[in-house]
Design a protein around this motif. Structure first.
Motif, short mmCIF file in Angstrom:
data_model
loop_
_atom_site.label_atom_id
_atom_site.label_comp_id
_atom_site.label_asym_id
_atom_site.label_seq_id
_atom_site.Cartn_x
_atom_site.Cartn_y
_atom_site.Cartn_z
N ILE A 184 61.40 68.82 37.07
CA ILE A 184 61.40 68.62 35.63
C ILE A 184 59.99 68.83 35.10
N VAL A 185 59.89 69.55 34.01
CA VAL A 185 58.59 69.79 33.39
C VAL A 185 58.20 68.55 32.57
N PRO A 186 57.01 68.00 32.77
CA PRO A 186 56.66 66.73 32.12
C PRO A 186 56.44 66.88 30.60
N ILE A 187 56.49 65.70 29.95
CA ILE A 187 56.10 65.55 28.56
C ILE A 187 54.75 64.83 28.55
N ILE A 188 53.82 65.30 27.74
CA ILE A 188 52.47 64.72 27.76
C ILE A 188 52.01 64.40 26.35
N TYR A 189 51.56 63.16 26.16
CA TYR A 189 50.91 62.73 24.92
C TYR A 189 49.60 62.06 25.29
N TRP A 222 50.08 81.50 38.74
CA TRP A 222 50.51 81.17 37.37
C TRP A 222 51.06 79.75 37.39
N LEU A 223 50.60 78.92 36.44
CA LEU A 223 50.98 77.51 36.47
C LEU A 223 51.44 77.03 35.10
N MET A 224 52.29 75.97 35.16
CA MET A 224 52.76 75.32 33.93
C MET A 224 52.34 73.85 33.97
N ILE A 225 51.91 73.33 32.82
CA ILE A 225 51.45 71.95 32.75
C ILE A 225 52.49 71.03 32.13
N SER A 226 53.11 71.46 30.98
CA SER A 226 53.97 70.52 30.26
C SER A 226 55.08 71.27 29.53
N GLU A 227 56.05 70.50 29.07
CA GLU A 227 57.12 71.08 28.26
C GLU A 227 56.65 71.26 26.83
N ASN A 228 55.84 70.30 26.33
CA ASN A 228 55.42 70.37 24.93
C ASN A 228 54.07 71.07 24.82
N ALA A 229 53.76 71.53 23.65
CA ALA A 229 52.45 72.12 23.39
C ALA A 229 51.37 71.06 23.52
N LEU A 230 50.17 71.49 23.93
CA LEU A 230 49.08 70.56 24.16
C LEU A 230 47.99 70.78 23.11
N ASP A 260 49.86 77.70 23.25
CA ASP A 260 50.24 76.29 23.22
C ASP A 260 49.60 75.51 24.36
N LYS A 261 48.79 76.18 25.18
CA LYS A 261 48.02 75.57 26.25
C LYS A 261 48.90 74.93 27.33
N ARG A 262 50.14 75.34 27.41
CA ARG A 262 51.03 74.77 28.42
C ARG A 262 50.88 75.49 29.76
N MET A 263 50.48 76.76 29.72
CA MET A 263 50.46 77.56 30.94
C MET A 263 49.12 78.30 31.05
N PHE A 264 48.75 78.59 32.28
CA PHE A 264 47.50 79.30 32.51
C PHE A 264 47.58 79.97 33.88
N LYS A 265 46.55 80.78 34.17
CA LYS A 265 46.49 81.46 35.46
C LYS A 265 45.17 81.17 36.14
N ILE A 266 45.23 81.24 37.45
CA ILE A 266 44.01 81.08 38.26
C ILE A 266 43.82 82.37 39.06
N ARG A 267 42.60 82.90 38.92
CA ARG A 267 42.29 84.14 39.63
C ARG A 267 41.94 83.78 41.07
N GLN A 268 42.60 84.50 42.00
CA GLN A 268 42.34 84.23 43.41
C GLN A 268 41.22 85.16 43.90
N GLY A 269 40.73 84.84 45.06
CA GLY A 269 39.57 85.55 45.61
C GLY A 269 39.81 87.02 45.87
N LEU A 270 41.04 87.40 46.09
CA LEU A 270 41.33 88.81 46.42
C LEU A 270 41.90 89.57 45.23
N GLY A 305 47.27 65.67 25.14
CA GLY A 305 48.67 65.91 24.92
C GLY A 305 49.00 66.42 23.53
N LYS A 306 50.21 66.26 23.13
CA LYS A 306 50.71 66.83 21.89
C LYS A 306 49.85 66.39 20.70
#
Lengths: 578, 442
Positions: A184-189, A222-230, A260-270, A305-306
């Motif tokens: 389940i994708v969390p809700i954050i406030y 690629w990562l997801m942090i929350s269901e709601n916008a941050l 909405d700052k919910r998702m972002f990416k991390i660049r790997q070494g290769l 959070g929101k």
């Protein structure tokens, strides 16, 4: 006092306390209950326990009303108890057969609305709605050879759905690892950048970790942090948790943050260009090991959070937003006192406007239950009031009424119903708080000292201890304030009184204060303030069953009774154990 | 001269029990009697006559009575018809308290056969045969009388029988009174469909239609538009032959006692022409009308014309209207009528040595005792019909005292079908006592 008009209800157009007092002076009134049931064909069934008009509409005598009750529930037990109404409609003459199975207008009854109101004779403007609910899906409609029975629940029952309920799926993220699929994708406030037990505590969930290229390190994670916008995502405070170590990512490796700052990416070494975050420094002649995603890696972030427009940390604002976003409520469902408490700034221990709160919830819970637990932490309760709005009741001493205008006399009390009894729960004189839920740990990360009411302990002869959890609060001093105030109330000698009063109390509601001024048998109360915890409408005589919380031995601002043996209340001395 | 008259009454045979109503004087036309008067103070009609002619027809008499307080038959006849057959008499009775046969007859029929009487009894306390008849048949044969007994406790000759083509002597009369219990349960006012009322004014919203007058629930109202103080309520009974209205009630109305209410009957839906026009006396809350005489004409369309200019409320309204022919009892219930008003309320007793109540209203109940009703006689048969029809599930209009109807009238259901106490002496001698209880609140 009554005038020579001894039947004022015959000409009154509204029910107010003055009219009720007037009628009580003459020992009589004419109050009628009516019910409206939405039928499957769009029509309305108008019924009552007598043949009568309410305004322009005729209500047939086809029902016997049960007692309709509402309650605040138990203090410190965040359960909102919904009113349930079971009503039996006489169908002995087959009048409503066309609505029954095999009838011409049968179209199911689940979800149909039932409304009960009460008023003076046929004067429609005087009627007050005392119940509104919908027919339940389980057992909501049954019939017998002579009647149809409906079971309905309060309209707010529909909002008690589980949240959050958005899951990470392979349909949306085909490269997600099996270990994350279905999570389940969390809700954050609130503010998750301060008062943390670690560098970062909010997890981010990889959604493409199953892709070969990601595992090879040649594509970003690629990562997801929350269901709601941050409101904010601190790109410089992203951490890898591996092998009990928290390794901070270089902010340059954090990219493609969504709007909405919910998702972002991390660049790997290769990757191309390559990430520069070193998970192991160079040793000897060996180069540093750059980040390459491994199964089991956990990523933690700092976020806010929101965005609630300046109220992002306000626990009342957060509660309201959760109800609207996940419970389906709208602004019109809330009583105006939500604004009052949201902005309450004094006294300091009750300054809700300053108290910081944050929410991180992943495990599905009923919306209303979670909100009630939030409000309970700042000594507030929510209930459905007589106008069928969600209203806040305050357990903060300074909000209580020391001189209630409604006085309960002997002649208001139905004979034989006045029964005081001691509370069985939430009586303690020593307490400790556990607070600040940490997502990375899955539990509260902090606790306060033990606090005690020594006078109460001395009086009772024993320590009665309780641990109180404040998962959403994270500022220790604010938590201590709530703990102390709670202990002051819990260590006071209070009584619950169950009784029935006459219809003069028709306009009373949950959370209202009355002054008990009765002398019944050996029980003597001289204008003692009491809070209504439960209220009902018994159609037989229009009696009101009540449960009162009596503060005879619990002082609060304006109520200083001076009885000997008072050890609790707002002025009780609470000390920290060292 | 001593006269000997067998004291046999009108017929010297079993009265109305001969299925073919053969006269005991066979083959005769008209009235013949042979009697011997033995009494010094004879009462009723007495005659001594010997018919010697084989083809004698009728009796003719021409006489002038000059004696005060004559008893017996007095005839002053003027025979105007040729070949009269039977007995014709034209007489003017000038004596008060006459006893015996009095007739004031005008024979309008040629070749009158048998005995025809068109008479008007103007004297009170007449004993013996009284007839107020209107003979409508052209070729009446035998004696026909269609009479209305309006006197209480009549003595002497009373007849109930109906024959279509009577020969010999037959009598038809209807017992009508305004003094005994009457029960209206066949509400001909409700028509065939129940949707047979129209009002010249109806409240524009809500459940206030004119057909609410057709429900047993008096709380369910017809209401006129706001400000309208003059309304016509029209009822089409949907009965082509019309309704013979002897009982009318308008219940749970809000008319003032100064309102003018007129009941009009017509066989034209537009009440043009009006057949009958009956002004009603308005009493508070419930209004009753009892026809003073048996209605002899039925009307299909009935209108209640209401004019209440002093109505203090914003509108006129009424709960239930019922009318039609009622069951009229011959004998009365016993003198003791138990009548009661009940105040229905939800009451709670408090700790303050008082009780408070939530008022629900007042309903009436009535109890009537019936003693020694004879089985298969009129009253008991009527009660049986009522029991079988309304049972304990439907309301009827019970008016114990039609002359002052508002005092005890209730629109109510039977509480129970009563237990009957039978005092059985013989098949015909079965005397029944029972108690009826009616309650508006059930």
């Amino acid at each position: 006092m009554s005038s020579r008009n001894r039947k004022p209800w015959e000409t009154a157009s509204v029910i107010n306390q003055s009219l009720l007092d007037f009628c009580q002076d003459n020992l009589s009134i004419q109050l009628d209950l009516v019910v409206e049931i939405d039928a499957p064909d769009g029509n309305v069934i108008y019924a009552s326990n007598r043949n009568k008009y309410k305004g322009d509409y005729f209500y047939e005598a086809r029902v016997i009303f049960p007692t309709i009750s509402r309650t605040l529930g138990q203090w410190l037990s965040p359960e909102l108890e919904f009113s349930t109404l079971t009503i039996e409609l006489n169908n002995a003459d087959g009048r409503f057969n066309h609505y029954l199975p095999a009838g011409a207008d049968y179209a199911g009854w689940i979800g149909r609305e039932i409304r009960v109101s009460l008023g003076l004779a046929d004067n429609a403007s005087s009627y007050i709605e005392i119940y509104r609910g919908t027919i339940t899906d389980i057992g909501g409609f049954t019939r017998s050879t002579y009647s149809i029975t409906f079971v309905s629940r309060d309209q707010f029952d529909k909002i008690n759905v589980n949240f959050p309920n958005t899951a990470l799926t392979s349909t949306v993220f085909p490269d997600i690892e099996d270990s994350y699929a279905g999570k389940i994708v969390p809700i954050i406030y609130g503010d998750w950048t301060t008062e943390l037990d670690a560098e970062a505590v909010v997890p981010a969930f990889p959604v493409n970790g199953g892709k070969a290229e990601v595992q090879a390190g040649t594509e970003p994670l690629w990562l997801m942090i929350s269901e709601n916008a941050l409101a904010d995502f601190i790109t410089s405070q992203v951490y890898l948790y591996r092998g009990s170590l928290m390794i901070q990512f270089n902010a340059a490796d954090i990219f493609d943050v969504t709007v909405d700052k919910r998702m972002f990416k991390i660049r790997q070494g290769l990757c191309t260009p390559p990430g520069i975050t070193e998970v192991e420094p160079p040793v000897g002649g060996d180069p540093a090991v750059l980040f390459k995603y491994e199964q089991g890696d956990q990523i933690f972030v700092q976020v806010k959070g929101k965005d609630l427009s300046g109220l992002s940390d306000n626990i009342v604002a957060q509660s309201r937003d959760i109800l609207k976003s996940h419970g389906g409520l709208v602004d019109g469902d809330f009583h105006s006192n939500w604004d009052t408490y949201q902005s309450k700034a004094t006294p300091s221990q009750s300054a809700i406007a300053s108290i910081k709160s944050r929410v991180w919830i992943q495990e599905p819970k009923p919306v209303l239950q979670y909100v009630l637990s939030m409000l309970e932490q700042v000594r507030l309760e929510a209930f459905i009031d007589r106008t069928l709005k969600l209203k806040i009741n305050s357990m903060q001493f300074e909000d209580w009424q020391p001189l209630p205008s409604y006085i309960v006399h002997n002649w208001d009390v139905v004979r034989g119903t006045f029964k005081p009894n001691l509370p069985q729960q939430n009586v303690f004189n020593r307490a400790q708080a556990v607070f600040s839920f940490i997502p990375s740990k899955g539990e509260e990360g902090r606790q306060t000292s033990l606090y005690r009411n020594s006078a109460a302990i001395l009086q009772s002869g024993k320590e009665i201890s309780k641990k109180i959890i404040f998962p959403n609060l994270y500022i220790k001093s604010q938590v201590v304030d709530q703990l102390v105030e709670t202990l002051r109330l819990a260590s006071a000698f209070t009584e619950f009184i169950s009784t029935e009063i006459t219809w003069r109390g028709l306009l009373l509601d949950l959370g209202d204060f009355v002054a008990l001024d009765v002398n019944i048998g050996s029980t003597v109360f001289e204008k003692v303030p009491a809070m209504i915890r439960e209220i009902g409408y018994n159609p037989e005589g229009l009696r009101l069953p009540l449960t009162l919380w009596c503060f005879q031995m619990c002082p609060f601002p304006g109520w200083v009774p001076g009885y000997s043996g008072i050890v609790g209340g707002y002025s009780a001395i609470i000390s920290e154990e060292t | 001269m001593t006269l000997f008259l067998q004291d046999l009454g009108y017929l010297d045979g079993p009265y109305l029990e001969d299925p073919y109503l053969l006269s005991t004087v066979r083959g005769s036309l008209g009235f013949q009697s042979q009697g011997v008067i033995t009494r010094q103070s004879p009462k009723g009609w007495q005659s001594t006559a010997v018919i010697t002619k084989s083809n004698a027809k009728g009796m003719q008499a021409l006489g002038v009575m000059t004696k005060p307080d004559p008893k017996g038959m007095q005839v002053l006849g003027v025979i105007t018809d040729d070949r009269p057959k039977g007995w014709q008499s034209t007489a003017v009775i000038t004596r008060s308290h006459p006893i015996g046969y009095q007739s004031l007859g005008i024979m309008t029929k040629p070749h009158a056969t048998g005995w025809q009487v068109e008479g008007i009894i103007t004297k009170s306390k007449a004993k013996g045969f009284q007839s107020l008849g209107v003979i409508t048949r052209d070729r009446s044969i035998g004696w026909q009388s269609e009479g209305i007994i309006t006197r209480p406790h009549p003595k002497g000759f009373q007849v109930i029988s109906i024959r279509q083509k009577p020969k010999g002597w037959q009598a038809t009369s209807v017992l009508y009174n305004v003094t005994q219990l009457r029960v209206l349960y066949n509400f001909q006012s409700r028509g065939l469909t129940g949707l047979n009322w129209n009002a010249s004014s109806t409240y524009p919203t809500g459940h206030f239609g004119a057909n609410n007058l057709n429900t047993d629930i008096v709380e369910e109202l017809w209401r006129g538009a706001s400000g309208v103080k003059s309304v016509n309520l029209d009822c089409d009974t949907q009965i082509p032959q019309g309704v013979f209205l002897d009982t009318f009630a308008l219940l749970n109305h809000n008319l003032t006692t100064s309102a003018t209410v007129i009941l009009l009957g017509s066989n034209n839906p537009y009440h043009s022409p009006v057949g009958v026009q009956i002004p009603l006396l308005v009493t508070a809350e419930n209004l009753f009308y009892i026809a003073p005489e048996l209605p002899i004409k039925g009307w299909r369309y009935w209108r209640i014309a209401i004019d209440d200019p002093t109505q203090p409320g914003s509108y006129l309204q009424a709960g239930t209207c019922v009318f039609g022919p009622s069951e009229i009892f011959v004998r009365c219930f016993t003198q003791d009528v138990a009548f009661r008003k009940m105040n229905y309320k939800d009451s709670v007793v408090t700790e303050g040595f008082s009780s408070v109540a939530n008022d629900r209203g007042i309903k009436k109940s009535l109890r009537l005792n019936f003693r020694n009703m004879q089985y298969l006689k009129t009253d008991y048969r009527k009660l049986s019909r009522i029991f079988d029809s309304v049972r304990t599930i439907q309301k009827a209009l019970w008016i114990p005292t039609p002359q002052f109807a508002t005092r005890f009238a209730v629109f109510a259901k039977l509480k129970d079908l009563p237990e009957e106490s039978h005092n059985v002496i013989s098949e015909q001698g079965d005397y029944i006592s029972l108690v009826l209880e009616m309650d508006e609140s059930i």
